[in-house]
Each structure stands twice: as structure tokens, then as C-alpha cells.
Design a protein around this motif. Structure first.
Motif, PDB file in Angstrom:
ATOM      1  N   ARG A 158      43.210 -57.278 -46.915  1.00  0.00           N
ATOM      2  CA  ARG A 158      43.773 -57.202 -48.270  1.00  0.00           C
ATOM      3  C   ARG A 158      42.781 -56.571 -49.248  1.00  0.00           C
ATOM      4  NH1 ARG A 158      48.620 -59.999 -49.595  1.00  0.00           N
ATOM      5  NH2 ARG A 158      49.840 -59.652 -47.726  1.00  0.00           N
ATOM      6  N   MET A 159      41.515 -56.936 -49.114  1.00  0.00           N
ATOM      7  CA  MET A 159      40.506 -56.352 -50.005  1.00  0.00           C
ATOM      8  C   MET A 159      40.444 -54.840 -49.812  1.00  0.00           C
ATOM      9  SD  MET A 159      37.467 -59.222 -49.762  1.00  0.00           S
ATOM     10  CE  MET A 159      36.263 -58.222 -50.637  1.00  0.00           C
ATOM     11  N   PRO A 165      36.212 -50.101 -54.209  1.00  0.00           N
ATOM     12  CA  PRO A 165      34.852 -50.606 -53.934  1.00  0.00           C
ATOM     13  C   PRO A 165      34.235 -51.312 -55.150  1.00  0.00           C
ATOM     14  CG  PRO A 165      35.118 -48.441 -52.959  1.00  0.00           C
ATOM     15  CD  PRO A 165      36.352 -48.702 -53.791  1.00  0.00           C
ATOM     16  N   GLY A 166      34.497 -50.795 -56.340  1.00  0.00           N
ATOM     17  CA  GLY A 166      33.979 -51.434 -57.548  1.00  0.00           C
ATOM     18  C   GLY A 166      34.594 -52.809 -57.766  1.00  0.00           C
ATOM     19  N   GLU A 167      35.891 -52.929 -57.517  1.00  0.00           N
ATOM     20  CA  GLU A 167      36.556 -54.226 -57.656  1.00  0.00           C
ATOM     21  C   GLU A 167      36.057 -55.213 -56.599  1.00  0.00           C
ATOM     22  OE1 GLU A 167      40.904 -53.118 -59.534  1.00  0.00           O
ATOM     23  OE2 GLU A 167      40.526 -52.626 -57.417  1.00  0.00           O
ATOM     24  N   GLN A 168      35.764 -54.713 -55.415  1.00  0.00           N
ATOM     25  CA  GLN A 168      35.206 -55.581 -54.378  1.00  0.00           C
ATOM     26  C   GLN A 168      33.843 -56.116 -54.811  1.00  0.00           C
ATOM     27  OE1 GLN A 168      35.398 -54.067 -50.339  1.00  0.00           O
ATOM     28  NE2 GLN A 168      37.307 -52.985 -50.808  1.00  0.00           N
ATOM     29  N   GLY A 174      31.822 -62.391 -58.836  1.00  0.00           N
ATOM     30  CA  GLY A 174      32.545 -63.577 -59.289  1.00  0.00           C
ATOM     31  C   GLY A 174      32.325 -64.765 -58.363  1.00  0.00           C
ATOM     32  N   MET A 175      32.179 -64.503 -57.072  1.00  0.00           N
ATOM     33  CA  MET A 175      31.926 -65.584 -56.110  1.00  0.00           C
ATOM     34  C   MET A 175      30.570 -66.238 -56.381  1.00  0.00           C
ATOM     35  SD  MET A 175      34.579 -65.849 -54.179  1.00  0.00           S
ATOM     36  CE  MET A 175      35.456 -65.496 -55.690  1.00  0.00           C
ATOM     37  N   VAL A 176      29.593 -65.437 -56.772  1.00  0.00           N
ATOM     38  CA  VAL A 176      28.273 -65.988 -57.106  1.00  0.00           C
ATOM     39  C   VAL A 176      28.405 -66.942 -58.283  1.00  0.00           C
ATOM     40  CG1 VAL A 176      25.969 -65.400 -57.976  1.00  0.00           C
ATOM     41  CG2 VAL A 176      27.007 -64.010 -56.161  1.00  0.00           C
TER      42      VAL A 176
END
Length: 182
Positions: A158-159, A165-168, A174-176
Motif C-alpha cells: 500500500r505504501m 517517497p516523500g510521503e513515505q 510520524g512513527m518516531v
């Protein structure tokens, strides 16, 4: 360098807006925030935080449900129990029941099913000859790993399909931030 309260709020609103919470932000809020009383600022900030928290909760819940449903790995009592066993060397049925928040008899039935499928095993407790310790088997670990791998593969697909790539990179950043809440 110190920043006054209204500047902090401006930064917070900017971060919320950048994180996709634009619909939850009143466009005039930033401009009028400096003129508010301290108590009113605190209430407005609490409301923004409450709304952001609800958005995070709802989005993460929907995401987890969607991934589990799409990969056929819906949460089960057995799966949840295997997760607990994987995190420990061995546990009594009573300890497992407490960890899962269920009654002893219910856990006894779940453990019996896991053992009959070869996902768990029992061994004498070295500290109490009357007790048995339940642990996960290699087959149980493979079952958990397979489910995790399936979910990770689905998310990676899905990713790749839906995020640049920038959104990934933004998602990983955001996970950090999200891990700080753990």
C-alpha cells in the motif's frame, strides 16, 4: 530565546495543520489566540489536543482493523494469547489469565486449544512442582511471524502504491513521534 504562549500555539496549529488536521482548526483561531485569557487559551489548546488525540485514535484503530481484515489476520483469543506467550519464557495459566484479563477457566480452554494445535506446550514449573508453565512452540512462533509478515507485506504494498517517497519519509517521521507516546 523564549517564545510567548501565542507563538507556541501558532507552532502547534501549524504542526496540526501539516499533520492533516486542517479540518479541525479554526482559521481565525491563531490570530485571535493572543487576545484570549490564559484560561481560555488553555481550554482551546486542550480542545485542539483532545480533537487531535481522537483523530489519532480513530485513524490508528481503522488502520489496524483494515490491515487485519485485508490480510485475514483478525485478532483472536488464541492469537492474543500467543502474543503474550511469545513475550515470556513460560507462564502459568493463572498468570496468562491475568495478563489477558480473562477468567482462569477461559484461559485453560484457550491453552488446551493452542496445545492441541501444537502452538503451545507445557512443562513443570521448576519453582512449584504442582504447577505447569505454558510456553509458545516453534510452530506457534512461525504462525505469529507469518501473520506479522503478511500484515507488513500488505502495508509495504500500500505504501508503494499510494505514497510518494516523500510521503513515505513523512510517515516514518510520524512513527518516531508516535513512539514517544508509548
Amino acid at each position: 530565546m523564549t517564545i510567548d504562549g501565542s507563538a507556541h500555539i501558532q507552532v502547534a496549529f501549524t504542526l496540526l495543520e501539516g499533520a492533516g488536521f486542517r479540518d479541525h482548526i479554526d482559521p481565525g483561531a491563531c490570530a485571535s489566540f493572543g487576545a484570549m485569557s490564559t484560561a481560555r487559551r488553555r481550554r482551546a489548546a486542550d480542545t485542539a489536543t483532545d480533537e487531535a488525540a481522537e483523530e489519532v485514535r480513530a485513524t490508528l484503530s481503522a488502520f489496524v482493523r483494515h490491515v487485519r481484515g485485508a490480510t485475514g489476520s483478525v485478532r483472536t483469543t488464541q492469537g492474543d494469547t500467543l502474543e503474550v506467550l511469545a513475550a515470556h519464557k513460560g507462564m502459568s495459566i493463572a498468570a496468562l489469565a491475568r495478563a489477558r484479563g480473562v477468567r482462569h477457566q477461559s484461559m485453560r480452554l484457550v491453552v488446551a486449544d493452542l496445545m492441541s494445535e501444537g502452538f503451545a506446550k507445557s512443562a513443570p514449573d521448576p519453582s512449584d512442582a504442582r504447577a505447569q508453565l505454558i510456553s509458545i512452540t516453534a510452530l506457534g512462533r512461525r504462525k505469529l511471524a507469518s501473520g506479522r509478515r503478511g500484515r507488513s507485506d500488505f502495508i509495504a504494498e500500500r505504501m508503494s502504491e499510494r505514497l510518494s517517497p516523500g510521503e513515505q519519509r513523512e510517515l516514518l517521521a510520524g512513527m518516531v513521534v508516535l513512539r514517544k507516546l508509548l
